[in-house]
Design a protein around this motif. Structure first.
Motif, mmCIF file in Angstrom:
data_model
loop_
_atom_site.group_PDB
_atom_site.id
_atom_site.type_symbol
_atom_site.label_atom_id
_atom_site.label_comp_id
_atom_site.label_asym_id
_atom_site.label_seq_id
_atom_site.Cartn_x
_atom_site.Cartn_y
_atom_site.Cartn_z
ATOM 1 N N UNK A 42 53.729 102.136 8.057
ATOM 2 C CA UNK A 42 54.836 102.742 7.340
ATOM 3 C C UNK A 42 55.744 101.742 6.649
ATOM 4 N N UNK A 43 55.367 100.434 6.693
ATOM 5 C CA UNK A 43 56.190 99.459 5.971
ATOM 6 C C UNK A 43 55.955 99.607 4.480
ATOM 7 N N UNK B 114 54.409 92.105 9.100
ATOM 8 C CA UNK B 114 55.442 92.098 10.130
ATOM 9 C C UNK B 114 56.393 90.926 9.923
ATOM 10 N N UNK B 115 57.600 91.054 10.458
ATOM 11 C CA UNK B 115 58.574 89.978 10.328
ATOM 12 C C UNK B 115 58.213 88.847 11.287
ATOM 13 N N UNK B 116 58.893 87.719 11.094
ATOM 14 C CA UNK B 116 58.669 86.588 11.986
ATOM 15 C C UNK B 116 58.906 86.974 13.435
ATOM 16 N N UNK B 117 59.996 87.689 13.674
ATOM 17 C CA UNK B 117 60.326 88.066 15.041
ATOM 18 C C UNK B 117 59.228 88.954 15.637
ATOM 19 N N UNK B 118 58.805 89.964 14.857
ATOM 20 C CA UNK B 118 57.772 90.878 15.363
ATOM 21 C C UNK B 118 56.482 90.121 15.653
ATOM 22 N N UNK B 149 66.891 81.368 9.563
ATOM 23 C CA UNK B 149 67.331 82.689 9.109
ATOM 24 C C UNK B 149 66.221 83.541 8.522
ATOM 25 N N UNK B 150 64.992 82.986 8.455
ATOM 26 C CA UNK B 150 63.898 83.798 7.928
ATOM 27 C C UNK B 150 63.200 84.608 9.019
ATOM 28 N N UNK B 151 63.794 84.593 10.198
ATOM 29 C CA UNK B 151 63.142 85.229 11.348
ATOM 30 C C UNK B 151 62.856 86.702 11.101
ATOM 31 N N UNK B 152 63.720 87.366 10.333
ATOM 32 C CA UNK B 152 63.520 88.793 10.120
ATOM 33 C C UNK B 152 62.934 89.123 8.757
ATOM 34 N N UNK B 153 62.315 88.112 8.151
ATOM 35 C CA UNK B 153 61.614 88.313 6.884
ATOM 36 C C UNK B 153 60.122 88.512 7.196
ATOM 37 N N UNK B 154 59.463 89.417 6.478
ATOM 38 C CA UNK B 154 58.003 89.547 6.708
ATOM 39 C C UNK B 154 57.301 88.211 6.447
ATOM 40 N N UNK B 155 56.344 87.867 7.281
ATOM 41 C CA UNK B 155 55.758 86.536 7.157
ATOM 42 C C UNK B 155 54.922 86.393 5.886
ATOM 43 N N UNK B 156 54.607 87.488 5.225
ATOM 44 C CA UNK B 156 53.871 87.353 3.960
ATOM 45 C C UNK B 156 54.729 86.662 2.897
ATOM 46 N N UNK B 157 56.052 86.632 3.103
ATOM 47 C CA UNK B 157 56.911 85.927 2.148
ATOM 48 C C UNK B 157 57.143 84.473 2.552
ATOM 49 N N UNK B 160 53.118 78.691 3.352
ATOM 50 C CA UNK B 160 52.076 78.524 4.366
ATOM 51 C C UNK B 160 52.537 77.554 5.446
ATOM 52 N N UNK B 161 53.392 76.603 5.085
ATOM 53 C CA UNK B 161 53.910 75.666 6.076
ATOM 54 C C UNK B 161 54.776 76.356 7.110
ATOM 55 N N UNK B 162 55.676 77.245 6.631
ATOM 56 C CA UNK B 162 56.545 77.976 7.552
ATOM 57 C C UNK B 162 55.716 78.835 8.493
ATOM 58 N N UNK B 163 54.723 79.484 7.904
ATOM 59 C CA UNK B 163 53.848 80.374 8.676
ATOM 60 C C UNK B 163 53.197 79.599 9.824
ATOM 61 N N UNK B 164 52.629 78.441 9.486
ATOM 62 C CA UNK B 164 51.949 77.645 10.507
ATOM 63 C C UNK B 164 52.929 77.132 11.547
ATOM 64 N N UNK B 165 54.119 76.726 11.096
ATOM 65 C CA UNK B 165 55.082 76.191 12.054
ATOM 66 C C UNK B 165 55.500 77.248 13.054
ATOM 67 N N UNK B 166 55.719 78.485 12.547
ATOM 68 C CA UNK B 166 56.106 79.555 13.460
ATOM 69 C C UNK B 166 54.964 79.850 14.433
#
Lengths: 274, 409
Positions: A42-43, B114-118, B149-157, B160-166
């Motif tokens: 649903x996103x 999904x967001x970083x947190x999810x 502060x990108x924790x609640x941003x979907x990881x598709x945004x 690739x470096x941020x993605x791997x680090x998380x």
């Protein structure tokens, strides 16, 4: 599990059973996988959860037009739109759950090949999001019932059992097909065809009372027949399901056992062949 | 000391064609028919079997760190998968004690929507961490990743470096008694890799048992007390990391540093042979980055060529020329000994400038007016050793540093 206990990995000798206690230990994973599927679905969808209504409503429109208006198919004494909406609701719960369970292993193939978890968590988690769709549709149904003044009898309390039946059936058949799909992607195409035929073989758009009496027992071999008769009795207070419903229940049980067996037998090789 | 991992007589057989995931029902049906037509029905083509692991025995004490080295396809990843119970062995048994965390890839189960947190919670659940533990460590994980502060941003945004680090941050906070790690350090920039290595050292010190696969021998040497060398699915060596890695390198590096050439009948000058080796005469073909090395060229001169010069150049595999040294650079003026007929052996000693890696050694001979010999890639040079956490540089000049107390200017 005490930290000093050995966990062994050795070749399977003989038949395997699923370790349901282990599945319970992994319940958080099941919940997170189910939650992921719900969120992802649903996103970025402007209408969000309302899409859960799309399939039942489309069925309602088409079937009302064709079977009710054109063919004049009877509907066990309740308004045809209500009759078909209940049918579509439970059919969608079953067929959606079945499709999701069948695809669950291949859809999670990176998990299957990279981490250990009880594999049955994947099909299990994949049928759960269907309950969200179901509850949205049930709200619509409750509204319609209130508007038309059709009140269900006290047997409405059995609704959770009927839901469990639909989910269990989807899960059982899904276990078998998911196992097949790991090895053969054909299962996906076969499933599409199967679901299409199964819809018309089930009393979704017509009542099972249309089936000649001497064929009722054979007809109940399709477990969806007993499921939908029960669902209508529970929600619309139609005639209580007759004895053949036991056949449907038994077939459901058999399919569930078969699914668990097939899945358990294939489970250890999923990571090698997926 | 008790063992955390025991492996006995382990073997894993794959059938070719299986696992390619291209199997269709049609193939299976036609195979089944073909098999039924054959006499005996069950006789399988043994040649189609591949043993990814064979007769592997292993014991890892609790709190030890084991590095697994070996070429691609040696069975390293298969061994980890068996230890993690992702796949079942064909024969033998493997045992692990306590909770096992398998980090065979970073970000297993990450979903772009999904967001970083999810994703942190999902990924942690996949790795077997209870939700309550993740919630308690969320701040640490976020700090480690530097996502902020990108924790609640979907990881598709994410980049690739941020993605791997998380993803790695979650993996680094997995709390398991036995950690199986496959080449995850191959991601991220040098700084991030350094932090990951540090984190793994901490884990080792805190009594976790770590099994670590890497092609980065530097990291294996640093992290692991013992090492296992797999070759073709079998154990070739096990023991002290330095010894095993030494043995592995000696064999893994083919002797491409020494070659002979046929004489060129049309040219007055021919390259006859080349040999690249360590200056102290160490074993040919295996060169340590921190030792000077010698390029020895045999040149055949049939008739006198006035002003004959020789040059040796070294370039990277993608063609960046790093060195180009000519005999005339050292300027003995007048006709050198090279000009006369005969077979000459010319050797050039080079200081340890180059970083670990593979290089081509080229040989040129000729005069100011013409090229008589040009052998591109006459030898291959492979330098082993540490890049000292700066993999991006090509040269290390060993410049001289001094630090003194400074008066204010």
């Amino acid at each position: 599990m005490s930290p000093s206990a050995w966990v062994e990995n050795r070749p399977t000798a003989g038949r395997r059973a699923l370790d349901w206690r282990e599945v319970w230990r992994y319940r958080e994973l099941v919940a997170f996988l189910a939650l992921r599927d719900i969120r992802v679905r649903y996103k970025q969808a402007a209408f969000g959860m309302l899409w859960a209504l799309a399939q039942p409503l489309a069925g309602l429109l088409v079937f009302t037009l064709v079977f009710d208006r054109l063919a004049g198919v009877p509907s066990d004494g309740v308004p045809y739109p209500l009759f078909v909406l209940v049918g579509m609701t439970f059919w969608t719960l079953f067929s959606g759950g079945l499709s999701a369970a069948t695809a669950s292993l291949v859809a999670n193939s990176s998990l299957v090949t990279k981490v250990y978890f009880p594999r049955v968590a994947a099909p299990l988690a994949s049928v759960l999001p269907r309950l969200v769709d179901l509850s949205v549709t049930l709200v619509l149904l409750a509204l319609l019932l209130a508007v038309t003044g059709t009140l269900p009898g006290p047997q409405v309390l059995l609704l959770p059992l009927v839901v469990l039946w639909a989910v269990g059936l989807a899960f059982g058949v899904g276990l078998t097909l998911a196992t097949v799909q790991v090895r053969f992607r054909d299962a996906h195409h076969a499933l599409t065809l199967m679901v299409q035929l199964w819809l018309y073989a089930s009393p979704v758009a017509y009542p099972s009372s249309l089936v000649p009496a001497e064929w009722r027992w054979a007809y109940a071999l399709n477990p969806v027949a007993g499921l939908l008769d029960s669902a209508r009795w529970v929600l619309l207070d139609t005639r209580p399901p007759a004895a053949p419903v036991l056949v449907s229940l038994a077939v459901t049980g058999l399919l569930l056992v078969l699914g668990v067996r097939v899945f358990a037998a294939g489970e250890r090789r999923f990571a090698d062949v997926i | 000391m008790t063992n955390a991992i025991e492996v006995e007589g382990l073997g894993k057989r794959y059938r070719l064609g299986e696992g390619l995931a291209s199997g269709t029902l049609r193939d299976a049906v036609s195979d089944g028919v073909a098999r039924a037509l054959r006499r005996g029905g069950r006789s399988r083509d043994e040649a189609a079997d591949v043993w990814a692991l064979r007769d592997v025995d292993l014991a890892v004490p609790q709190g030890a760190s084991l590095g697994i080295v070996g070429r691609n396809g040696a069975g390293k990843s298969t061994l980890l998968k068996v230890l993690a119970r992702i796949t079942e062995p064909t024969v033998g048994v493997s045992r692990t004690r306590g909770a096992v965390g398998s980090l065979l890839e970073v970000g297993t189960g990450f979903h772009p929507e999904l967001t970083g947190r999810e994703n942190v919670f999902l990924n942690a659940a996949v790795l077997g961490m209870p939700r309550a533990v993740v919630a308690a460590r969320l701040d640490d994980i976020v700090d480690f990743s530097g996502i902020g502060r990108f924790l609640d941003t979907p990881v598709k945004r994410y980049s690739s470096g941020m993605y791997l680090r998380l993803a790695f941050a979650v993996a680094a906070h997995v709390d398991a008694d036995v950690l199986l790690v496959d080449e995850v350090l191959a991601v991220g920039d040098a700084e991030f890799q350094r932090r990951c290595l540090g984190r793994m050292e901490d884990l080792g010190r805190s009594g976790r048992t770590v099994v670590f696969i890497s092609h980065n021998l530097d990291a294996v040497l640093r992290l692991c007390s013992t090492a296992l060398w797999l070759d073709g699915g079998r154990v070739r060596g096990v023991g002290r990391t330095a010894d095993v890695v030494d043995d592995y390198l000696r064999e893994a590096t083919p002797d491409a540093g020494r070659r002979s050439f046929a004489e060129d009948p049309d040219s007055p000058v021919s390259l006859l042979g080349i040999d690249v080796r360590e200056a102290d005469g160490g074993s040919a073909g295996r060169l340590r980055r921190e030792e000077p090395f010698v390029v020895e060229v045999d040149l055949g001169v049939r008739e006198r060529v006035p002003g004959l010069d020789l040059a040796v150049s070294v370039e990277t595999l993608n063609g960046v020329r790093l060195l180009d040294e000519a005999l005339s650079d050292t300027a003995q003026s007048g006709p050198g000994p090279l000009a006369g007929p005969g077979r000459h052996r010319v050797s050039l000693t080079l200081p340890p400038l180059l970083m670990p890696g593979e290089y081509l050694v080229n040989v040129w001979a000729g005069t100011t007016y013409e090229t008589l010999v040009w052998e591109h890639g006459a030898a291959r040079l492979r330098l082993e050793g540490s890049h000292q956490a700066r993999p991006d540089r090509l040269l290390a000049a060993q410049g001289v540093w001094t630090v003194t107390a400074a008066a204010p200017r």
